[in-house]
Motif scaffolding. Structure first.
Motif, short mmCIF file in Angstrom:
data_model
loop_
_atom_site.label_atom_id
_atom_site.label_comp_id
_atom_site.label_asym_id
_atom_site.label_seq_id
_atom_site.Cartn_x
_atom_site.Cartn_y
_atom_site.Cartn_z
N THR A 1 73.09 29.25 74.18
CA THR A 1 72.64 30.64 74.12
C THR A 1 72.52 31.20 75.53
N GLN A 2 72.65 32.52 75.66
CA GLN A 2 72.49 33.14 76.98
C GLN A 2 71.09 32.90 77.53
N GLU A 3 70.11 32.89 76.65
CA GLU A 3 68.74 32.63 77.08
C GLU A 3 68.62 31.25 77.74
N HIS A 4 69.30 30.27 77.17
CA HIS A 4 69.24 28.92 77.74
C HIS A 4 69.99 28.87 79.07
N ILE A 5 71.13 29.56 79.16
CA ILE A 5 71.89 29.61 80.41
C ILE A 5 71.04 30.24 81.51
N PRO B 1 72.81 22.35 69.48
CA PRO B 1 72.13 23.65 69.38
C PRO B 1 70.93 23.75 70.31
N ASN B 2 70.54 24.98 70.62
CA ASN B 2 69.33 25.22 71.41
C ASN B 2 68.21 25.64 70.48
N THR B 3 67.32 24.69 70.22
CA THR B 3 66.17 24.97 69.36
C THR B 3 65.09 23.95 69.63
N THR B 4 63.90 24.21 69.13
CA THR B 4 62.78 23.30 69.35
C THR B 4 62.99 21.98 68.64
N THR B 5 62.29 20.97 69.12
CA THR B 5 62.41 19.64 68.53
C THR B 5 62.05 19.65 67.05
N TRP B 6 61.01 20.38 66.67
CA TRP B 6 60.58 20.37 65.27
C TRP B 6 61.52 21.11 64.34
#
Length: 238
Positions: free
Chosen positions: A187-191, A85-90
Motif C-alpha cells: 500500500t502507499q501508506e506502507h511505502i 498483504p499489509n495488515t495487522t497481525t490479528w
C-alpha cells in the motif's frame, strides 16, 4: 563501479533474478566476468533476459536439490521473495502467512541446504541471502514479511558458523526499502511509512545493493561469514 573479471571462472545462481534486486545482482556479476544462471518462476520475464535461465519454483525442495546439483554454482544469491498483504497481525490471513514464509524463508532454506554440500566439495563458495531491515526491527502491518526475514537472518548466522572452516561463507544483506516492482505489492501508506523511517530520506538503489552483494561474493570477503549487513540509509540501530 564495475571491477573487470572479478568473477572470471565463477558461476552464480541468482533466485528471483528476472527482476528487481536479483536482476541487478545477476547483471553486475555477469558484467564482472562471471557466468550467471537466473532462477525464476516467471517464464515471460526469463525469456527477456540475455543470460542463462532456469524456470523453477524454489518452494519445491526436490526441484531445488536437483537443479542445484546440475548447476553446481560457486555463488548463490537468494533474492526471490514477496511482501504479502499489509495488515495487522490479528487480521492477517493464515494462507497468506504460509505463502510468504514458503517463499521468503522455506525456499531460502531449500537453496542453502542444497548449495552447501556442492560448495563444500569445491572448498570455496559464497552464499548471500537477501533479508530486510524489517527482519531486524519488525515493520507494523507486515508481520509475515518481518518474521520471514528475521528467519533468513537466523538461518544465515547458523549456516555461516557451520561452514566457517570449509572455505564457504554465508552472509545476508538487510536493505531498507529499494524501489523495485515489489512496491506494487504494498500500500502507499506502507511505502510512505518505510521512507519516513530512513534517516537519509530516500530509498536505496538496486546498484547499491548489488555492490554489496558482489563484494560478499568475491575473494575479498574471505574472512566474513554469518553476518547480516545493514543497507538501510541509517535506519538500523543494531
Amino acid at each position: 563501479m564495475i571491477i573487470e573479471n572479478r568473477f572470471a571462472g565463477r558461476k552464480a545462481v541468482i533466485t528471483g533474478g528476472a527482476a528487481g534486486l536479483g536482476h541487478g545482482i545477476a547483471a553486475r556479476i555477469k558484467a564482472e566476468g562471471g557466468t550467471v544462471e537466473v532462477w525464476d518462476i516467471n517464464a515471460d520475464a526469463l525469456a527477456a533476459l540475455d543470460m542463462d535461465t532456469r524456470q523453477i519454483d524454489v518452494t519445491d525442495a526436490d526441484a531445488v536439490s536437483a537443479a542445484m546439483l546440475e548447476a553446481a554454482p560457486d555463488i548463490l544469491v537468494c533474492s526471490a521473495g514477496i511482501t504479502g498483504p499489509n495488515t495487522t497481525t490479528w487480521d492477517y490471513p493464515v494462507d497468506e502467512w504460509l505463502k510468504v514464509h514458503d517463499l521468503n524463508l522455506n525456499a531460502v532454506f531449500y537453496c542453502n541446504r542444497a548449495a552447501a554440500p556442492v560448495m563444500r566439495a569445491k572448498g570455496w563458495g559464497r552464499i548471500i541471502n537477501i533479508a530486510s531491515i524489517a527482519g531486524k526491527e519488525g515493520n507494523p502491518n507486515a508481520p509475515a514479511y518481518s518474521a520471514s526475514k528475521a528467519g533468513v537472518i537466523g538461518l544465515t548466522k547458523s549456516l555461516g558458523k557451520e561452514l566457517a572452516t570449509s572455505g564457504v561463507t554465508c552472509n545476508a544483506i538487510a536493505p531498507a526499502a529499494v524501489r523495485t516492482a515489489i512496491f506494487d505489492q504494498m500500500t502507499q501508506e506502507h511505502i510512505d511509512f518505510m521512507q519516513s523511517k530512513i534517516p537519509m530520506g530516500r530509498f536505496g538503489t538496486v546498484d547499491e545493493i548489488a555492490g554489496m552483494a558482489c563484494w560478499l561474493a568475491s575473494d575479498e570477503a574471505s574472512f566474513t561469514t554469518g553476518f547480516c549487513f545493514d543497507q538501510s540509509g541509517g535506519r538500523a540501530t543494531a
